[in-house]
Motif scaffolding. Structure first.
Motif, PDB file in Angstrom:
ATOM      1  N   SER A   3     -21.313   0.697   7.511  1.00 39.03           N
ATOM      2  CA  SER A   3     -20.114  -0.139   7.648  1.00 39.03           C
ATOM      3  C   SER A   3     -20.416  -1.232   8.628  1.00 39.03           C
ATOM      4  O   SER A   3     -20.942  -1.016   9.725  1.00 39.03           O
ATOM      5  CB  SER A   3     -18.917   0.720   8.313  1.00 39.03           C
ATOM      6  OG  SER A   3     -19.182   1.495   9.552  1.00 39.03           O
ATOM      7  N   PHE A  36      -8.924   5.158   3.016  1.00 43.65           N
ATOM      8  CA  PHE A  36     -10.362   4.928   2.304  1.00 43.65           C
ATOM      9  C   PHE A  36     -10.361   5.935   1.250  1.00 43.65           C
ATOM     10  O   PHE A  36     -10.758   5.575   0.054  1.00 43.65           O
ATOM     11  CB  PHE A  36     -11.472   4.535   3.060  1.00 43.65           C
ATOM     12  CG  PHE A  36     -11.460   3.444   4.060  1.00 43.65           C
ATOM     13  CD1 PHE A  36     -10.629   2.212   3.616  1.00 43.65           C
ATOM     14  CD2 PHE A  36     -12.220   3.156   5.284  1.00 43.65           C
ATOM     15  CE1 PHE A  36     -10.382   0.966   4.479  1.00 43.65           C
ATOM     16  CE2 PHE A  36     -12.171   2.105   5.924  1.00 43.65           C
ATOM     17  CZ  PHE A  36     -11.512   0.936   5.341  1.00 43.65           C
ATOM     18  N   VAL A  47     -12.468  -2.467  -4.569  1.00 44.32           N
ATOM     19  CA  VAL A  47     -13.654  -1.248  -4.591  1.00 44.32           C
ATOM     20  C   VAL A  47     -14.310  -1.458  -5.829  1.00 44.32           C
ATOM     21  O   VAL A  47     -13.704  -1.670  -6.973  1.00 44.32           O
ATOM     22  CB  VAL A  47     -12.818   0.167  -4.464  1.00 44.32           C
ATOM     23  CG1 VAL A  47     -11.648   0.152  -5.327  1.00 44.32           C
ATOM     24  CG2 VAL A  47     -13.852   1.081  -4.378  1.00 44.32           C
ATOM     25  N   ARG A  68     -16.132 -10.830   6.076  1.00 43.57           N
ATOM     26  CA  ARG A  68     -15.959  -9.738   5.076  1.00 43.57           C
ATOM     27  C   ARG A  68     -16.396  -8.345   5.608  1.00 43.57           C
ATOM     28  O   ARG A  68     -17.656  -8.203   6.034  1.00 43.57           O
ATOM     29  CB  ARG A  68     -16.554  -9.963   3.887  1.00 43.57           C
ATOM     30  CG  ARG A  68     -16.420  -8.779   2.961  1.00 43.57           C
ATOM     31  CD  ARG A  68     -17.260  -9.220   1.444  1.00 43.57           C
ATOM     32  NE  ARG A  68     -16.403 -10.450   0.680  1.00 43.57           N
ATOM     33  CZ  ARG A  68     -17.185 -11.529   0.187  1.00 43.57           C
ATOM     34  NH1 ARG A  68     -18.343 -11.296   0.002  1.00 43.57           N
ATOM     35  NH2 ARG A  68     -16.176 -12.231  -0.460  1.00 43.57           N
ATOM     36  N   HIS A  97      -6.858  -7.390   1.762  1.00 48.19           N
ATOM     37  CA  HIS A  97      -6.994  -6.832   0.370  1.00 48.19           C
ATOM     38  C   HIS A  97      -8.214  -5.924   0.407  1.00 48.19           C
ATOM     39  O   HIS A  97      -9.381  -6.360   0.598  1.00 48.19           O
ATOM     40  CB  HIS A  97      -6.710  -7.603  -0.875  1.00 48.19           C
ATOM     41  CG  HIS A  97      -5.415  -7.869  -0.882  1.00 48.19           C
ATOM     42  ND1 HIS A  97      -4.725  -8.247  -2.263  1.00 48.19           N
ATOM     43  CD2 HIS A  97      -4.152  -8.311  -0.005  1.00 48.19           C
ATOM     44  CE1 HIS A  97      -3.370  -8.727  -1.944  1.00 48.19           C
ATOM     45  NE2 HIS A  97      -3.183  -8.555  -0.662  1.00 48.19           N
ATOM     46  N   VAL A  98      -8.235  -4.630  -0.044  1.00 46.01           N
ATOM     47  CA  VAL A  98      -9.453  -3.876  -0.351  1.00 46.01           C
ATOM     48  C   VAL A  98      -9.758  -3.882  -1.847  1.00 46.01           C
ATOM     49  O   VAL A  98      -9.059  -3.507  -2.502  1.00 46.01           O
ATOM     50  CB  VAL A  98      -9.235  -2.409   0.180  1.00 46.01           C
ATOM     51  CG1 VAL A  98     -10.628  -1.506  -0.342  1.00 46.01           C
ATOM     52  CG2 VAL A  98      -9.113  -2.349   1.409  1.00 46.01           C
ATOM     53  N   ILE A 146     -13.421  -5.723   2.018  1.00 43.23           N
ATOM     54  CA  ILE A 146     -12.211  -6.381   2.729  1.00 43.23           C
ATOM     55  C   ILE A 146     -12.422  -7.540   3.265  1.00 43.23           C
ATOM     56  O   ILE A 146     -13.196  -7.707   4.232  1.00 43.23           O
ATOM     57  CB  ILE A 146     -11.514  -5.441   3.821  1.00 43.23           C
ATOM     58  CG1 ILE A 146     -11.710  -4.187   3.611  1.00 43.23           C
ATOM     59  CG2 ILE A 146     -10.182  -5.903   4.010  1.00 43.23           C
ATOM     60  CD1 ILE A 146     -11.197  -3.207   4.883  1.00 43.23           C
ATOM     61  N   LEU A 158     -16.267  -0.413  -0.567  1.00 47.58           N
ATOM     62  CA  LEU A 158     -14.968  -0.996  -0.226  1.00 47.58           C
ATOM     63  C   LEU A 158     -15.341  -2.164   0.484  1.00 47.58           C
ATOM     64  O   LEU A 158     -15.863  -2.052   1.342  1.00 47.58           O
ATOM     65  CB  LEU A 158     -14.165   0.048   0.366  1.00 47.58           C
ATOM     66  CG  LEU A 158     -13.501   1.125  -0.394  1.00 47.58           C
ATOM     67  CD1 LEU A 158     -14.392   2.376  -0.381  1.00 47.58           C
ATOM     68  CD2 LEU A 158     -12.231   1.577   0.456  1.00 47.58           C
ATOM     69  N   THR A 180      -3.985  -3.724   0.967  1.00 46.16           N
ATOM     70  CA  THR A 180      -4.144  -2.475   1.925  1.00 46.16           C
ATOM     71  C   THR A 180      -3.652  -2.738   3.323  1.00 46.16           C
ATOM     72  O   THR A 180      -3.127  -2.187   4.101  1.00 46.16           O
ATOM     73  CB  THR A 180      -5.392  -1.884   1.938  1.00 46.16           C
ATOM     74  OG1 THR A 180      -5.989  -1.386   0.684  1.00 46.16           O
ATOM     75  CG2 THR A 180      -5.643  -0.577   2.775  1.00 46.16           C
ATOM     76  N   TYR A 215       0.776  -1.403  -0.035  1.00 42.62           N
ATOM     77  CA  TYR A 215      -0.078   0.013  -0.195  1.00 42.62           C
ATOM     78  C   TYR A 215       0.830   1.495   0.081  1.00 42.62           C
ATOM     79  O   TYR A 215       0.696   2.348  -0.652  1.00 42.62           O
ATOM     80  CB  TYR A 215      -0.859   0.107   1.190  1.00 42.62           C
ATOM     81  CG  TYR A 215      -1.620   1.330   1.317  1.00 42.62           C
ATOM     82  CD1 TYR A 215      -2.928   1.518   0.723  1.00 42.62           C
ATOM     83  CD2 TYR A 215      -1.399   2.357   2.074  1.00 42.62           C
ATOM     84  CE1 TYR A 215      -3.570   2.720   0.591  1.00 42.62           C
ATOM     85  CE2 TYR A 215      -1.823   3.397   2.177  1.00 42.62           C
ATOM     86  CZ  TYR A 215      -3.074   3.382   1.499  1.00 42.62           C
ATOM     87  OH  TYR A 215      -3.905   4.776   1.824  1.00 42.62           O
TER      88      TYR A 215
END
Length: 755
Positions: free
Chosen positions: A664, A645, A721, A742, A718-719, A690, A688, A584, A561
């Motif tokens: 979230s 983000f 998007v 997740r 890992h993100v 993860i 996003l 990330t 990242y």
């Protein structure tokens, strides 16, 4: 005589038997035998002194004066230093004075026992050359110019002797004039001569003696002295094909810099300034004699046993990481003794694991976790006990380690290999945490940041080197002879009696004894101080993003990242149109989020679309989940949005700038619960996601974008998007074995915030 400067430097009339240590410019050691300084022939310009010590003066034209001002006159310089009762030899101030004298070719004599007498009286030899004499009542001060500069100062002041303003009984003058004045006034030492000159204006007139009100020779630092304020500055000056540092006062560079003896602050500023003036550091280069960590003989310099004291005395984040950083010590396991003092009962299992790892992984068998029976004696007392134990086993070094420090490998071994009596590495600091060193004192005699603190802390270029400090903390090494010289330093009386701080007491004791405390920036990235402010036992390390950003990024951010943020966009994967995958976060980040979620254990059932957590009470695509707000992670999420983000969002969709997070949560997918989700869209500008579970621990769980005809299964941390609405419907395929966690973060404008 108590309360009085005990200076018995006898003024010799012709053949003086100076019972002094003579430190020649080419021999900087402080332990050489005494040598006389012989006067050289008198030059024609100055002429022979008159009977009253005043030079014969000839009328000069303006042109002659201009030529003399421009001409560099070669004149010898002598420094004579008295001895003050209680002012032990070998102090750090003395070492700096000697270095500066050597640099500018002064002959320096330092009185040791005060027993100095003249053998005979007589007249000055007319064939002897005169010289510039600097007298200091004790070995405290630095010179930053040759004697020729002092000669110019005397001429500009139209004086034969200059006295500093204030209370310091020092002088600069022609050597013969000073001797003749002493003989004529029947005084036996310099201190007495300066005293009568200071109080008697007629005598000052008689011997052309003046107070140095213009600073032509002296500048005296005091409680009000602040570099980069009141006209004081350390600047670079060109000198041939090289440059050097110079201390200036309102644009002028005084040749002799002193400090008021009663001003602890002034003395700390003097010591800090002297690092630039004695030739140890050069502009843009730093220390002129620094060694590097890859020199093969470096670690071979270590001899004797090293006692390492580790102190766990307050709640802190990253405890196991900090203790683990001490495993790669760079010390010989058979010559290392480790004593661990822990006052936090809840940390006992972690401390015991650390001790066991030292034995099993590093082969350091002499490891003891100290248990103090009865009433708690106090950290200062325990630290003194460790010093006494070090002396008992005849150790070569004591290394102090606060557990709230993360060290890079080999730093402890490098520390003692460098050989400085008391040495600390310059440690990186994090938000709202004091530094590991200070170079000045404030008006209350507490450690204070110097004008060059930020520059030195960077440790690059001209800041690379060894710097004297008024106080150090965290990690430092102390040589055996210092332990014998300063006993029980951690309970030393502090200037403010209401304070009880063992670290400040230690620094005060060493300053009082004149022991040099040095912070080194010779090596880069040596470690970091942990911010323990407000930390409570049981607080998760993952929540310390703002208080410990260095350690947080080290343990929770994926190294790729940082490369992406540095412009290496090849590390970003684009499996299909407008879908991006960013490495990330670390797997540790993912695992700790799952651990927190399982610990809180407030999973929704997802049996109906009713969800009272949402404003409208409905979730069209229900999952078994917990919101970040339920987990107490709202602050962390806000910090990640602002620092990570948003970066991902802007790199993926440059024309989009959403206001914030609208939803979230951490969702759980497993075969006997909600294994996946059918085709759906998100109510967001961008989402996003993860994966928090390593891919090898579950089967299935891929994310498919049917319109874009691609399917992905990112690694944990890992993100990925993607656009939320309309263009990118997606399917969360069923998990057939194992459990997939997740995190899902939806981003939109603030007026659409759902939670």
């Amino acid at each position: 005589m108590a309360g009085k400067l005990m200076v018995n430097v006898a003024l010799c009339l012709l053949l003086c038997d100076f019972g002094l240590q003579h430190v020649m410019a080419e021999k900087p050691a402080l332990s050489e035998e005494s040598n006389e300084i012989a006067d050289t022939p008198l030059d024609n310009e100055n002429g022979n002194p008159k009977e009253n010590g005043v030079q014969e003066e000839k009328p000069e034209s303006d042109k002659d004066k201009k030529n003399e001002e421009d001409e560099e006159i070669d004149v010898e310089g002598h420094i004579v230093v008295g001895v003050q009762e209680g002012w032990a030899d070998g102090r750090v101030e003395e070492a700096q004075l000697v270095k500066s004298a050597n640099r500018f070719n002064y002959k320096i004599q330092i009185a040791r026992d005060g027993a100095i007498s003249c053998k005979a009286e007589g007249q000055d030899n007319k064939d002897e050359a005169d010289y510039i004499l600097i007298y200091l009542p004790r070995a405290e001060g630095v010179v930053q110019a040759p004697a020729s500069n002092l000669l110019k100062g005397l001429k500009a002041a139209e004086a034969s002797i200059l006295l500093p303003e204030g209370s310091i009984n020092a002088l600069v003058g022609w050597g013969k004039v000073v001797r003749q004045a002493a003989r004529a006034e029947s005084v036996s030492d310099f201190a007495e001569l300066v005293e009568i000159l200071r109080r008697d204006p007629e005598l000052r007139s008689k011997y052309r003696s003046r107070f140095d009100s213009e600073g032509r020779a002296f500048h005296v630092l005091n409680d009000l002295s602040h570099v980069n304020n009141h006209g004081l500055e350390v600047t670079e000056v060109e000198e041939g094909d090289r440059s050097r540092y110079e201390f200036r006062v309102s644009g002028h560079a005084p040749s002799v810099v002193l400090a008021t003896p009663t001003s602890e602050r002034g003395r700390s500023v003097l010591l800090a300034v002297s690092d630039y003036l004695v030739g140890s550091h050069e502009p843009g280069v730093g220390c002129v004699d620094c060694i590097t960590s890859d020199e093969p003989e470096l670690l071979l310099n270590v001899s004797g046993v090293t006692l390492v004291g580790v102190f766990v005395t307050r709640p802190q984040p990253f405890l196991e990481d900090a203790l683990g950083s001490l495993l790669a010590t760079g010390l010989h396991p058979n010559k290392t003794v480790v004593l661990v003092y822990n006052t936090i009962e809840e940390y006992t299992p972690k401390v015991n694991r650390f001790s066991q790892r030292l034995r099993e992984e590093q082969g350091i068998m002499n490891v003891t976790v100290m248990q103090v029976s009865g009433k708690e004696p106090g950290v200062g007392v325990v630290k003194n006990m460790m010093l006494e134990e070090c002396l008992r086993i005849n150790c070569g070094w004591f290394i102090h380690v606060d557990a709230a420090v993360f060290l890079n490998p080999m730093i402890l071994g490098l520390q003692i290999s460098l050989g400085h009596p008391v040495l600390a590495p310059a440690l990186s600091v994090q938000s709202r945490v004091p530094a590991s060193f200070w170079r000045e004192l404030d008006s209350d005699l507490r450690p204070a940041y110097s004008w060059d603190h930020a520059h030195i802390l960077k440790g690059r270029g001209g800041a690379r080197g060894y710097w004297h400090a008024s106080c150090i903390r965290g990690v430092y090494s102390v040589r055996h002879d210092i332990l014998e010289r300063v006993r029980n330093p951690y309970t030393h009386a502090l200037p403010l009696p209401t304070e009880e701080d063992p670290d400040l007491a230690f620094c005060s004791a060493l300053r009082e004894a004149g022991v040099p405390m040095v912070v080194q920036t010779a090596f880069q990235e040596q470690g970091a101080l942990l911010n323990t402010t407000g930390h409570e036992i049981g607080t998760s390390d993952i929540t310390t993003f703002s208080s410990n950003p260095l350690l947080w990024h080290l343990f929770y951010v994926h190294p790729d990242y940082n490369k992406i943020m540095g412009g290496e966009f090849g590390f970003v994967d684009r499996p299909c149109y407008e879908v991006y995958v960013f490495p990330t976060f670390s797997q540790r980040f993912a695992a700790e989020l799952v651990q927190i979620a399982n610990s809180v254990n407030q999973w929704s059932t997802a049996t109906t679309k009713q969800d009272m957590r949402k404003k409208n009470g409905v979730e069209e695509v229900p999952t078994v989940d917990q919101w970040f707000s339920q987990l107490g992670l709202e602050d962390l999420l806000d910090e990640l949005f602002g620092s990570i983000f948003q970066n991902i969002e802007m790199l993926s969709y440059p024309s989009s700038y959403p206001d914030g997070i609208t939803l979230s949560l951490i969702a759980r997918f497993k075969a006997d619960e909600v294994p996946g989700l059918p085709k759906h869209n998100d109510a967001s500008v961008a989402t996003l996601a993860i994966n928090l579970t390593p891919s090898e621990l579950y089967k299935g769980g891929e994310v498919e974008f049917p319109v874009q005809e691609c399917r992905i299964k990112p690694e944990a941390g890992h993100v990925f998007v993607y656009p939320g609405r309309l263009t990118h419907p997606k399917i969360f395929h069923n998990v057939t074995e194992g459990v997939l966690h997740r995190a899902i973060i939806m981003i939109d404008s603030k007026d659409k915030v759902l939670d």
